[in-house]
Structures are given as C-alpha cells and as structure tokens.
Write a protein that holds these residues in place. Structure first.
Motif, PDB file in Angstrom:
ATOM      1  N   ALA A 234       7.225   4.695  40.956  1.00 27.61           N
ATOM      2  CA  ALA A 234       6.609   5.312  39.792  1.00 27.61           C
ATOM      3  C   ALA A 234       6.605   4.425  38.545  1.00 27.61           C
ATOM      4  O   ALA A 234       5.590   4.372  37.841  1.00 27.61           O
ATOM      5  CB  ALA A 234       7.298   6.647  39.489  1.00 27.61           C
ATOM      6  N   PRO A 235       7.703   3.713  38.214  1.00 27.53           N
ATOM      7  CA  PRO A 235       7.715   2.974  36.934  1.00 27.53           C
ATOM      8  C   PRO A 235       6.595   1.952  36.763  1.00 27.53           C
ATOM      9  O   PRO A 235       5.940   1.949  35.704  1.00 27.53           O
ATOM     10  CB  PRO A 235       9.106   2.323  36.933  1.00 27.53           C
ATOM     11  N   PRO A 236       6.319   1.073  37.754  1.00 28.74           N
ATOM     12  CA  PRO A 236       5.218   0.125  37.535  1.00 28.74           C
ATOM     13  C   PRO A 236       3.872   0.816  37.370  1.00 28.74           C
ATOM     14  O   PRO A 236       3.029   0.383  36.570  1.00 28.74           O
ATOM     15  CB  PRO A 236       5.245  -0.747  38.800  1.00 28.74           C
ATOM     16  N   LEU A 237       3.661   1.896  38.132  1.00 26.59           N
ATOM     17  CA  LEU A 237       2.406   2.622  38.023  1.00 26.59           C
ATOM     18  C   LEU A 237       2.267   3.267  36.644  1.00 26.59           C
ATOM     19  O   LEU A 237       1.181   3.264  36.049  1.00 26.59           O
ATOM     20  CB  LEU A 237       2.313   3.688  39.115  1.00 26.59           C
ATOM     21  N   GLU A 238       3.356   3.798  36.120  1.00 29.47           N
ATOM     22  CA  GLU A 238       3.287   4.447  34.814  1.00 29.47           C
ATOM     23  C   GLU A 238       3.024   3.436  33.712  1.00 29.47           C
ATOM     24  O   GLU A 238       2.240   3.706  32.784  1.00 29.47           O
ATOM     25  CB  GLU A 238       4.582   5.209  34.531  1.00 29.47           C
ATOM     26  N   ARG A 239       3.648   2.248  33.816  1.00 30.18           N
ATOM     27  CA  ARG A 239       3.385   1.218  32.815  1.00 30.18           C
ATOM     28  C   ARG A 239       1.940   0.724  32.902  1.00 30.18           C
ATOM     29  O   ARG A 239       1.294   0.453  31.880  1.00 30.18           O
ATOM     30  CB  ARG A 239       4.371   0.062  32.985  1.00 30.18           C
ATOM     31  N   CYS A 240       1.436   0.598  34.115  1.00 30.91           N
ATOM     32  CA  CYS A 240       0.049   0.187  34.301  1.00 30.91           C
ATOM     33  C   CYS A 240      -0.893   1.223  33.706  1.00 30.91           C
ATOM     34  O   CYS A 240      -1.861   0.879  32.994  1.00 30.91           O
ATOM     35  CB  CYS A 240      -0.236  -0.018  35.787  1.00 30.91           C
ATOM     36  N   LEU A 241      -0.634   2.481  33.980  1.00 32.65           N
ATOM     37  CA  LEU A 241      -1.472   3.554  33.447  1.00 32.65           C
ATOM     38  C   LEU A 241      -1.416   3.574  31.928  1.00 32.65           C
ATOM     39  O   LEU A 241      -2.448   3.776  31.265  1.00 32.65           O
ATOM     40  CB  LEU A 241      -1.023   4.899  34.019  1.00 32.65           C
ATOM     41  N   ALA A 242      -0.242   3.346  31.354  1.00 34.95           N
ATOM     42  CA  ALA A 242      -0.107   3.328  29.892  1.00 34.95           C
ATOM     43  C   ALA A 242      -0.941   2.196  29.295  1.00 34.95           C
ATOM     44  O   ALA A 242      -1.557   2.361  28.227  1.00 34.95           O
ATOM     45  CB  ALA A 242       1.359   3.179  29.496  1.00 34.95           C
ATOM     46  N   ALA A 243      -0.971   1.054  29.968  1.00 33.83           N
ATOM     47  CA  ALA A 243      -1.777  -0.073  29.484  1.00 33.83           C
ATOM     48  C   ALA A 243      -3.267   0.272  29.510  1.00 33.83           C
ATOM     49  O   ALA A 243      -4.030  -0.087  28.603  1.00 33.83           O
ATOM     50  CB  ALA A 243      -1.503  -1.314  30.328  1.00 33.83           C
ATOM     51  N   ILE A 244      -3.678   0.997  30.549  1.00 32.77           N
ATOM     52  CA  ILE A 244      -5.084   1.422  30.642  1.00 32.77           C
ATOM     53  C   ILE A 244      -5.412   2.394  29.527  1.00 32.77           C
ATOM     54  O   ILE A 244      -6.453   2.282  28.857  1.00 32.77           O
ATOM     55  CB  ILE A 244      -5.359   2.062  32.014  1.00 32.77           C
ATOM     56  N   ARG A 245      -4.534   3.364  29.299  1.00 30.37           N
ATOM     57  CA  ARG A 245      -4.761   4.342  28.236  1.00 30.37           C
ATOM     58  C   ARG A 245      -4.876   3.630  26.883  1.00 30.37           C
ATOM     59  O   ARG A 245      -5.735   3.981  26.061  1.00 30.37           O
ATOM     60  CB  ARG A 245      -3.619   5.353  28.188  1.00 30.37           C
ATOM     61  N   ALA A 246      -4.026   2.643  26.660  1.00 31.05           N
ATOM     62  CA  ALA A 246      -4.070   1.912  25.398  1.00 31.05           C
ATOM     63  C   ALA A 246      -5.352   1.105  25.283  1.00 31.05           C
ATOM     64  O   ALA A 246      -5.970   1.038  24.207  1.00 31.05           O
ATOM     65  CB  ALA A 246      -2.850   0.993  25.284  1.00 31.05           C
ATOM     66  N   ASP A 247      -5.784   0.495  26.383  1.00 27.89           N
ATOM     67  CA  ASP A 247      -7.000  -0.307  26.363  1.00 27.89           C
ATOM     68  C   ASP A 247      -8.227   0.562  26.130  1.00 27.89           C
ATOM     69  O   ASP A 247      -9.193   0.137  25.485  1.00 27.89           O
ATOM     70  CB  ASP A 247      -7.141  -1.060  27.681  1.00 27.89           C
TER      71      ASP A 247
ATOM     72  N   PRO B 258      -4.426  11.824  23.504  1.00 30.39           N
ATOM     73  CA  PRO B 258      -3.966  12.689  24.601  1.00 30.39           C
ATOM     74  C   PRO B 258      -4.994  13.722  25.051  1.00 30.39           C
ATOM     75  O   PRO B 258      -5.023  14.108  26.223  1.00 30.39           O
ATOM     76  CB  PRO B 258      -2.725  13.362  24.006  1.00 30.39           C
ATOM     77  N   ASP B 259      -5.867  14.179  24.142  1.00 33.06           N
ATOM     78  CA  ASP B 259      -6.822  15.223  24.508  1.00 33.06           C
ATOM     79  C   ASP B 259      -8.168  14.666  24.977  1.00 33.06           C
ATOM     80  O   ASP B 259      -9.083  15.429  25.287  1.00 33.06           O
ATOM     81  CB  ASP B 259      -7.042  16.183  23.339  1.00 33.06           C
ATOM     82  N   THR B 260      -8.295  13.329  25.024  1.00 30.13           N
ATOM     83  CA  THR B 260      -9.552  12.724  25.510  1.00 30.13           C
ATOM     84  C   THR B 260      -9.305  11.764  26.663  1.00 30.13           C
ATOM     85  O   THR B 260     -10.134  10.907  26.941  1.00 30.13           O
ATOM     86  CB  THR B 260     -10.282  11.985  24.379  1.00 30.13           C
TER      87      THR B 260
END
Length: 252
Positions: free
Chosen positions: A64-77, A82-84
């Motif tokens: 889970a941790p690498p996937l969550e960090r990857c997802l966070a990077a995508i969200r930031a990019d 949070p609502d979009t």
C-alpha cells in the motif's frame, strides 16, 4: 480528458500510444495519457513494491505505501481538490465487465486514474481507502491490469470526435445503441469473386434500401446465432420492428 496510469510496466504503453488510428487521439491531446511507475515512490535500495502475504500462500502482494505515494503525486500533478478528484479505477476479476455502456461512460468523462495490479493482487487496505471503481475485461485472469487498461483506452479513444477516418464508423459497431445493441453484419470488399466465393448480390445492387435491409437482417441473424441474449434485450426494449421479427422467424 486525462487518464493517469499506475503501472510497473510503462514501457508496454509506448508502442500502443504511437500506433494505429487511435494514435490521433493521443497525439492531438484528445486523450491525455500519463504513466506513473509506483516503483519510483518505493523506499530502500531495491525500490520494493511487493511483499509476502500475511497468512502465507503463494505469490506476492503489492504494498500500500508506494501506491499511496504514487497516487498522491498524481493528485498533486492534477492539482485536484478533494471534491474534484478523478476516480481511481482498478482492473480486477470482481469488477464490472467492460461493455459498450461502460466505454461510452468513460468516453464522455473527464478521465480517471487507472491502476494496473500485478502479482497476487493489491493490499486490500489500499483498495478500501482509495479505489472508487473496479472493472473487469472478462472472466479470466491476466498477469496484470495493463492489457485491460490498454483495451479501455483504445475503446475510449476511438469514440472521440476526429479520431476515426469516418465519423460514423463507431455508430455501426457491434453493441452500439445506434444498432439497437446488435452485433455488426458481415463486410466484403474487392475482388467480387475470391476462391469461388462471391459477394452477396444485395450489396452489388446499388439499391440503398435493399442493402440496408440486407444488413439489418444479417445483424439479426448473426446476433441470434452468437448472442441470443442481445436479441432478447432488444426485444424487451421494443427495438425490434415487425420486419425484424419476420426475419428472425425465417431463421427458426
């Protein structure tokens, strides 16, 4: 629209995105595809993204941790609030089968984040915390979600305006509501005779109404033979005219 793909094998996507008629969708930015490798967000010298399952058993499980960090990077990019947030789609055997209606939904959307699993699966805690939608390519198991992601991207891309040479091409595809959800009819091209087999005379008649009736009858015959469930669905929806029912009766 934008699709971000989380995959351990981004190299699998490069030739796909540069080949075939759907490359227009990617080259023109109609479908923006960005690839993210969770290994880039793993820790340690070996950039480990998987580990043995608790409770024992064969294979490995994506952590889970690498996937969550990857997802966070995508969200930031994507600069999402949070609502979009774009939905996170996981390709999984338990997912909704990818059929025309599913493809049409995503083709009309703003995109998504596509998660391609590997090994025995993904830590369920990550799925529970972050996955919004699960989709399946069929009742069989692949080595990873990449092939399913490629299939979805291809199907979505060809529905974008300006991608196909003929704008009406996808309207005549199998399963399209424009054809009442029936399978497509047979197609023929030159030469008119090949190995003793000839083109059906209706297609050579030049009579457009006769040609369209022949094609409709062939769609009905093909669907009745290979997917009778689609005939039942079209009938239940009131899509079959008296001439359609007469054509089906002749097949009985």
């Amino acid at each position: 629209m934008r699709f971000d793909v989380i995959t351990l094998f981004p190299e699998l996507f490069a030739p796909f995105l540069a080949s075939g008629v759907t490359r227009r969708a990617y080259a023109q930015g109609l479908v923006d595809v960005r690839l993210w490798n969770p290994r880039d967000y793993a820790e340690g010298n070996y950039r480990r993204v998987d580990d043995r399952p608790f409770g024992g058993g064969p294979g490995m499980v994506m952590m889970a941790p690498p996937l969550e960090r990857c997802l966070a990077a995508i969200r930031a990019d994507r600069a999402e609030s949070p609502d979009t947030q774009a939905p996170l789609v996981l390709f999984s055997p338990i997912g909704t089968p990818i059929q025309h209606g599913v493809v049409a939904h995503w083709a009309a959307s703003a995109g998504a984040v596509l998660l391609c699993g590997r090994y025995e699966g993904i830590d369920q805690r990550f799925i529970d915390a972050h996955v919004d939608v699960q989709l399946s390519l069929g009742d069989f198991v692949l080595s990873g979600g990449e092939i399913a992601a490629l299939a979805l991207l291809d199907a979505v891309a060809r529905l974008q305006p300006g991608v196909l040479n003929d704008e009406g091409s996808h309207q005549l595809d199998s399963f399209n509501p424009a054809l009442d959800g029936l399978l497509d009819c047979p197609h023929y091209t030159r030469p008119e005779e090949w190995n003793g087999r000839t083109v059906p005379p209706e297609l050579l008649s030049g009579h457009h109404a006769h040609i369209e009736r022949w094609r409709r009858d062939q769609r009905l015959a093909t669907t009745a033979k290979h997917r009778p469930d689609l005939i039942a669905a079209a009938r239940a929806a009131g899509h079959l005219a008296p001439l359609d029912e007469a054509a089906l009766a002749r097949l009985a």
